[in-house]
Motif scaffolding. Structure first.
Motif, PDB file in Angstrom:
ATOM      1  N   LYS A  16       0.840  -1.195  -0.122  1.00  0.00           N
ATOM      2  CA  LYS A  16      -0.448   0.118  -0.141  1.00  0.00           C
ATOM      3  C   LYS A  16       0.940   1.417  -0.162  1.00  0.00           C
ATOM      4  O   LYS A  16       0.526   2.104  -1.132  1.00  0.00           O
ATOM      5  CB  LYS A  16      -0.901  -0.234   1.591  1.00  0.00           C
ATOM      6  N   GLU A  17       2.138   1.194   0.963  1.00  0.00           N
ATOM      7  CA  GLU A  17       3.028   2.404   1.148  1.00  0.00           C
ATOM      8  C   GLU A  17       3.240   2.435  -0.525  1.00  0.00           C
ATOM      9  O   GLU A  17       3.979   3.640  -1.150  1.00  0.00           O
ATOM     10  CB  GLU A  17       4.212   2.275   2.323  1.00  0.00           C
ATOM     11  N   LYS A  18       3.682   1.887  -0.790  1.00  0.00           N
ATOM     12  CA  LYS A  18       4.693   1.411  -2.222  1.00  0.00           C
ATOM     13  C   LYS A  18       3.643   2.447  -3.782  1.00  0.00           C
ATOM     14  O   LYS A  18       3.584   3.046  -4.464  1.00  0.00           O
ATOM     15  CB  LYS A  18       5.067   0.546  -3.336  1.00  0.00           C
ATOM     16  N   ILE A  19       2.476   1.856  -3.661  1.00  0.00           N
ATOM     17  CA  ILE A  19       1.475   2.222  -4.574  1.00  0.00           C
ATOM     18  C   ILE A  19       1.081   3.561  -4.326  1.00  0.00           C
ATOM     19  O   ILE A  19       1.317   4.726  -5.218  1.00  0.00           O
ATOM     20  CB  ILE A  19       0.010   1.226  -5.070  1.00  0.00           C
ATOM     21  N   ASP A  20       0.844   4.432  -3.402  1.00  0.00           N
ATOM     22  CA  ASP A  20       0.896   5.615  -2.344  1.00  0.00           C
ATOM     23  C   ASP A  20       1.822   6.584  -3.105  1.00  0.00           C
ATOM     24  O   ASP A  20       1.701   7.689  -3.880  1.00  0.00           O
ATOM     25  CB  ASP A  20       0.748   5.233  -1.287  1.00  0.00           C
ATOM     26  N   LEU A  21       3.109   5.915  -2.811  1.00  0.00           N
ATOM     27  CA  LEU A  21       4.382   6.908  -3.526  1.00  0.00           C
ATOM     28  C   LEU A  21       4.140   6.690  -4.968  1.00  0.00           C
ATOM     29  O   LEU A  21       4.306   8.116  -5.722  1.00  0.00           O
ATOM     30  CB  LEU A  21       5.564   6.253  -3.093  1.00  0.00           C
ATOM     31  N   VAL A  22       4.007   6.199  -5.455  1.00  0.00           N
ATOM     32  CA  VAL A  22       4.275   5.717  -7.270  1.00  0.00           C
ATOM     33  C   VAL A  22       2.878   6.950  -7.143  1.00  0.00           C
ATOM     34  O   VAL A  22       2.893   7.664  -8.689  1.00  0.00           O
ATOM     35  CB  VAL A  22       3.960   4.651  -7.453  1.00  0.00           C
ATOM     36  N   ARG A  23       1.652   6.654  -6.563  1.00  0.00           N
ATOM     37  CA  ARG A  23       0.176   7.551  -7.247  1.00  0.00           C
ATOM     38  C   ARG A  23       1.053   8.696  -6.920  1.00  0.00           C
ATOM     39  O   ARG A  23       0.826   9.908  -7.891  1.00  0.00           O
ATOM     40  CB  ARG A  23      -0.934   7.127  -6.557  1.00  0.00           C
ATOM     41  N   LYS A  24       1.366   9.776  -6.185  1.00  0.00           N
ATOM     42  CA  LYS A  24       2.520  10.346  -5.265  1.00  0.00           C
ATOM     43  C   LYS A  24       3.206  11.098  -6.591  1.00  0.00           C
ATOM     44  O   LYS A  24       3.127  12.558  -7.330  1.00  0.00           O
ATOM     45  CB  LYS A  24       2.887  10.935  -4.270  1.00  0.00           C
ATOM     46  N   ARG A  25       4.148  10.241  -7.219  1.00  0.00           N
ATOM     47  CA  ARG A  25       5.146  10.569  -7.767  1.00  0.00           C
ATOM     48  C   ARG A  25       3.994  10.933  -9.438  1.00  0.00           C
ATOM     49  O   ARG A  25       4.634  11.682 -10.649  1.00  0.00           O
ATOM     50  CB  ARG A  25       5.975   9.595  -8.364  1.00  0.00           C
ATOM     51  N   ILE A  26       3.456  10.027  -9.749  1.00  0.00           N
ATOM     52  CA  ILE A  26       2.262  11.105 -11.166  1.00  0.00           C
ATOM     53  C   ILE A  26       2.543  11.932 -11.258  1.00  0.00           C
ATOM     54  O   ILE A  26       1.948  12.774 -12.188  1.00  0.00           O
ATOM     55  CB  ILE A  26       1.731   9.603 -11.473  1.00  0.00           C
ATOM     56  N   THR A  27       1.266  12.030  -9.585  1.00  0.00           N
ATOM     57  CA  THR A  27       0.462  13.401  -9.659  1.00  0.00           C
ATOM     58  C   THR A  27       1.510  14.665  -9.740  1.00  0.00           C
ATOM     59  O   THR A  27       1.002  15.997 -10.424  1.00  0.00           O
ATOM     60  CB  THR A  27      -0.801  13.517  -8.525  1.00  0.00           C
ATOM     61  N   ASP A  28       2.323  14.853  -8.969  1.00  0.00           N
ATOM     62  CA  ASP A  28       3.391  15.475  -8.628  1.00  0.00           C
ATOM     63  C   ASP A  28       4.676  15.351 -10.211  1.00  0.00           C
ATOM     64  O   ASP A  28       5.430  16.320 -10.673  1.00  0.00           O
ATOM     65  CB  ASP A  28       4.245  14.715  -7.872  1.00  0.00           C
ATOM     66  N   GLY A  29       3.364  15.091 -11.035  1.00  0.00           N
ATOM     67  CA  GLY A  29       4.973  14.570 -12.716  1.00  0.00           C
ATOM     68  C   GLY A  29       6.241  14.460 -12.683  1.00  0.00           C
ATOM     69  O   GLY A  29       6.792  15.017 -14.024  1.00  0.00           O
ATOM     70  N   GLU A  30       6.520  13.865 -11.527  1.00  0.00           N
ATOM     71  CA  GLU A  30       7.656  12.997 -12.055  1.00  0.00           C
ATOM     72  C   GLU A  30       8.345  12.430 -13.285  1.00  0.00           C
ATOM     73  O   GLU A  30       9.082  12.186 -13.054  1.00  0.00           O
ATOM     74  CB  GLU A  30       8.400  12.311 -10.077  1.00  0.00           C
ATOM     75  N   ILE A  31       7.201  11.320 -13.018  1.00  0.00           N
ATOM     76  CA  ILE A  31       7.134   9.953 -13.536  1.00  0.00           C
ATOM     77  C   ILE A  31       5.934  10.224 -14.794  1.00  0.00           C
ATOM     78  O   ILE A  31       4.799  10.845 -14.212  1.00  0.00           O
ATOM     79  CB  ILE A  31       7.543   9.011 -13.107  1.00  0.00           C
ATOM     80  N   THR A  32       5.645   9.830 -16.193  1.00  0.00           N
ATOM     81  CA  THR A  32       4.462   9.322 -16.817  1.00  0.00           C
ATOM     82  C   THR A  32       3.377   8.623 -16.210  1.00  0.00           C
ATOM     83  O   THR A  32       4.515   7.220 -15.502  1.00  0.00           O
ATOM     84  CB  THR A  32       3.992   9.496 -17.873  1.00  0.00           C
ATOM     85  N   PHE A  33       2.105   8.358 -16.357  1.00  0.00           N
ATOM     86  CA  PHE A  33       1.688   7.027 -15.848  1.00  0.00           C
ATOM     87  C   PHE A  33       2.448   5.730 -16.610  1.00  0.00           C
ATOM     88  O   PHE A  33       2.600   4.986 -15.757  1.00  0.00           O
ATOM     89  CB  PHE A  33       0.355   7.015 -16.500  1.00  0.00           C
ATOM     90  N   ALA A  34       2.477   5.716 -17.657  1.00  0.00           N
ATOM     91  CA  ALA A  34       2.941   4.509 -18.921  1.00  0.00           C
ATOM     92  C   ALA A  34       4.748   4.248 -18.125  1.00  0.00           C
ATOM     93  O   ALA A  34       4.969   2.973 -17.855  1.00  0.00           O
ATOM     94  CB  ALA A  34       3.024   4.823 -20.285  1.00  0.00           C
ATOM     95  N   GLN A  35       5.883   5.332 -17.812  1.00  0.00           N
ATOM     96  CA  GLN A  35       6.381   4.931 -17.237  1.00  0.00           C
ATOM     97  C   GLN A  35       6.616   4.243 -16.308  1.00  0.00           C
ATOM     98  O   GLN A  35       7.562   3.453 -15.921  1.00  0.00           O
ATOM     99  CB  GLN A  35       7.518   6.102 -17.076  1.00  0.00           C
ATOM    100  N   ALA A  36       5.686   4.484 -15.230  1.00  0.00           N
ATOM    101  CA  ALA A  36       5.151   3.982 -13.856  1.00  0.00           C
ATOM    102  C   ALA A  36       5.021   2.683 -14.058  1.00  0.00           C
ATOM    103  O   ALA A  36       5.891   2.127 -13.121  1.00  0.00           O
ATOM    104  CB  ALA A  36       4.319   5.059 -12.491  1.00  0.00           C
ATOM    105  N   ALA A  37       3.917   2.488 -14.477  1.00  0.00           N
ATOM    106  CA  ALA A  37       3.524   0.932 -15.108  1.00  0.00           C
ATOM    107  C   ALA A  37       4.789   0.071 -15.602  1.00  0.00           C
ATOM    108  O   ALA A  37       4.990  -0.742 -14.852  1.00  0.00           O
ATOM    109  CB  ALA A  37       2.539   0.896 -16.614  1.00  0.00           C
ATOM    110  N   ARG A  38       5.918   0.482 -16.310  1.00  0.00           N
ATOM    111  CA  ARG A  38       6.764  -0.343 -16.784  1.00  0.00           C
ATOM    112  C   ARG A  38       7.607  -0.794 -15.820  1.00  0.00           C
ATOM    113  O   ARG A  38       8.531  -1.117 -15.675  1.00  0.00           O
ATOM    114  CB  ARG A  38       7.454   0.766 -17.851  1.00  0.00           C
ATOM    115  N   GLU A  39       7.926   0.884 -14.723  1.00  0.00           N
ATOM    116  CA  GLU A  39       8.833   0.274 -13.907  1.00  0.00           C
ATOM    117  C   GLU A  39       8.198  -0.202 -12.621  1.00  0.00           C
ATOM    118  O   GLU A  39       9.289  -1.401 -11.754  1.00  0.00           O
ATOM    119  CB  GLU A  39       9.453   1.100 -13.556  1.00  0.00           C
ATOM    120  N   PHE A  40       6.824  -0.198 -11.701  1.00  0.00           N
ATOM    121  CA  PHE A  40       6.483  -0.589 -10.732  1.00  0.00           C
ATOM    122  C   PHE A  40       5.737  -1.367 -10.790  1.00  0.00           C
ATOM    123  O   PHE A  40       5.269  -2.671  -9.525  1.00  0.00           O
ATOM    124  CB  PHE A  40       6.373   0.735 -10.162  1.00  0.00           C
ATOM    125  N   SER A  41       4.674  -1.973 -12.420  1.00  0.00           N
ATOM    126  CA  SER A  41       4.218  -2.555 -11.953  1.00  0.00           C
ATOM    127  C   SER A  41       3.891  -3.863 -11.510  1.00  0.00           C
ATOM    128  O   SER A  41       5.087  -4.605 -12.548  1.00  0.00           O
ATOM    129  CB  SER A  41       2.857  -2.401 -13.315  1.00  0.00           C
TER     130      SER A  41
END
Length: 476
Positions: free
Chosen positions: A325-350
């Motif tokens: 839960k903590e991991k996906i919360d952090l991933v969501r925050k990084r996407i909404t903050d503009g640090e990484i795109t959704f597609a990039q986050a999926a490839r790296e963290f999903s």
């Protein structure tokens, strides 16, 4: 009849009939075509009880079969306006009998154990829909005992599988070329071209709690204990299944599955172990996506292997759930903050292998492309993304599947296509599917008309007045 209307009718009618488990396919030894009647002594009128209204090869259609079909369709929630006519339903039943008859002639085999396993699932589902009331269920199907209902369901399901495999054989080699797709599309009058509803493309990122090595070792050791108890102390493997397996669906059959070397069933790891064993042997624990198993090979019959298995799933600890839960919360925050795109986050963290490499894009199982038609979308998926605007992200959602008892995900709508008239370039895959369906429909239609002429068929009474699509009366 307008272009492709016949195809659409056939597909819609098939969907309607999928709500039921169809009519009994009763095999007969002699062709009995007389209607059974009794005399009503109070009125001296002949009263119809039931009768054979058609014979197709070795199969019959009873008048009551159609009544059962209509009752089951209505009970399944099909509105009266969507119900087929009696003649349409009768024609469909004749086709089913024809497929089943020729499946037997072509030596197509259906495994009885698979059929009985399917019946168990159907029976339990129907019973659950009737609040667990067996008497209510028997009354609905006009049966006196559970055994008589199960026997009828067996004949129904076996014949349905024979018919389905016959149809698969007819269209098995049918493919379409790009030129056939283009020709099919160009032949549709512009005024009759289909409209495709609003479509969405959806992506998701999934994080699954990690199972520690300690939890894995616990279930491995326990499975080894089960094996030792059976091999060394003569305990019953089947009893172990009933008491301990996490494969709930197979509990009632003692963990029994029948595998066929020519028809893949179960995951590859399971098949590899089963097909490497000898009769009476129990495997060592092995891992699949579902957990850890041991297999007892009960019987080898040519290409078929009767196996029983015990499945244990390692426990997902609260610590692992919290970390996921903590991991996906952090991933969501990084996407909404503009640090990484959704597609990039999926490839790296999903953790979802099926979607990760495509940037999390979901594939529509019906069309095998990325688009989901809004009106045909799975209700659960629709609920999760219905309020999203393009590129908005859901809050973290908790979910589960048949492999993972808990997982977390975030979702987004990556594209939206409004309702539009079919376009060859944009909708190529959909048009290709329509072309293939039309080619299959024509192949089946040709096969049916040829086999009608080669098969003993007798249609009785008022049904001879039906306006059939196929030449069931063998008119010149």
């Amino acid at each position: 009849m307008k272009f492709i209307t016949k195809l659409r009718f056939a597909l819609t009618f098939a969907v309607l009939l999928s709500y039921t488990f169809s009519t009994a396919q009763e095999v007969i030894e002699d062709a009995i075509v007389k209607t059974e009647v009794v005399k009503d002594t109070s009125t001296q009128k002949r009263v119809k009880i039931d009768g054979v209204v058609a014979v197709v090869g070795d199969y019959i259609v009873l008048d009551s079969d159609l009544d059962k079909q209509f009752a089951q369709l209505e009970a399944s929630g099909v509105s009266k306006s969507d119900l087929p006519t009696r003649c349409q339903l009768f024609g469909k039943l004749l086709e089913d009998k024809l497929y089943a008859h020729h499946a037997i002639q072509d030596s197509i085999v259906v495994n009885d154990l698979e059929v009985r396993s399917q019946i168990d699932q159907q029976f339990n589902y129907i019973l659950e829909q009737m609040d667990g009331n067996l008497d209510k269920m028997l009354k609905f199907y006009n049966k006196d005992t559970e055994k008589s209902l199960r026997d009828e369901m067996f004949e129904i399901n076996k014949s349905q599988q024979l018919a389905a495999r016959m149809k698969e054989k007819i269209v098995d080699d049918i493919e379409v070329t790009p030129e056939e797709v283009r020709q099919y599309f160009n032949e549709i009058p512009k005024a009759e071209r289909p409209f495709f509803g609003t479509e969405l493309k959806v992506a998701q990122i999934v994080v699954i709690p990690k199972i520690g090595q300690e939890e894995k070792q616990k279930v491995i050791d326990r499975l080894k204990e089960f094996k030792a108890d059976v091999v060394e102390r003569g305990a019953s493997f089947t009893s172990k299944v009933v008491l301990y397996t996490d494969d709930v669906a197979s509990r009632k059959t003692g963990g029994l599955y029948t595998l066929n070397r020519k028809r893949p069933q179960m995951v590859k790891e399971f098949r590899d172990v089963a097909f490497s064993m000898q009769e009476g042997e129990i495997s060592e624990p092995f891992e699949t996506d579902f957990g850890y198993h041991i297999i007892y090979l009960e019987k080898i019959r040519g290409q078929e292997y009767d196996v029983r298995h015990i499945l244990l799933r390692p426990e997902v600890t609260q610590k692992a759930i919290k970390e996921a839960k903590e991991k996906i919360d952090l991933v969501r925050k990084r996407i909404t903050d503009g640090e990484i795109t959704f597609a990039q986050a999926a490839r790296e963290f999903s953790d979802e292998e099926e979607t990760r490499n495509d940037g999390g894009q979901l594939i529509n199982p019906r069309t095998q492309d990325y688009s989901f038609e809004l009106t045909k979308m799975d209700p659960e998926l629709y609920t999760q993304i219905q309020s999203l605007k393009d590129n908005e992200i859901t809050q973290v959602l908790q979910d589960e599947d048949r492999v993972n008892p808990i997982k977390f995900k975030i979702m987004t709508v990556t594209d939206r296509i409004d309702e539009h008239e079919a376009d060859f370039a944009k909708d190529y895959l959909k048009i290709k599917n329509l072309t293939e369906q039309d080619k299959q429909f024509k192949a089946i239609e040709k096969w049916v008309n040829e086999k009608i002429m080669d098969t003993y068929i007798n249609i009785n009474g008022d049904y001879r007045d039906c306006d059939f699509n196929s030449n069931w009366l063998k008119k010149e």
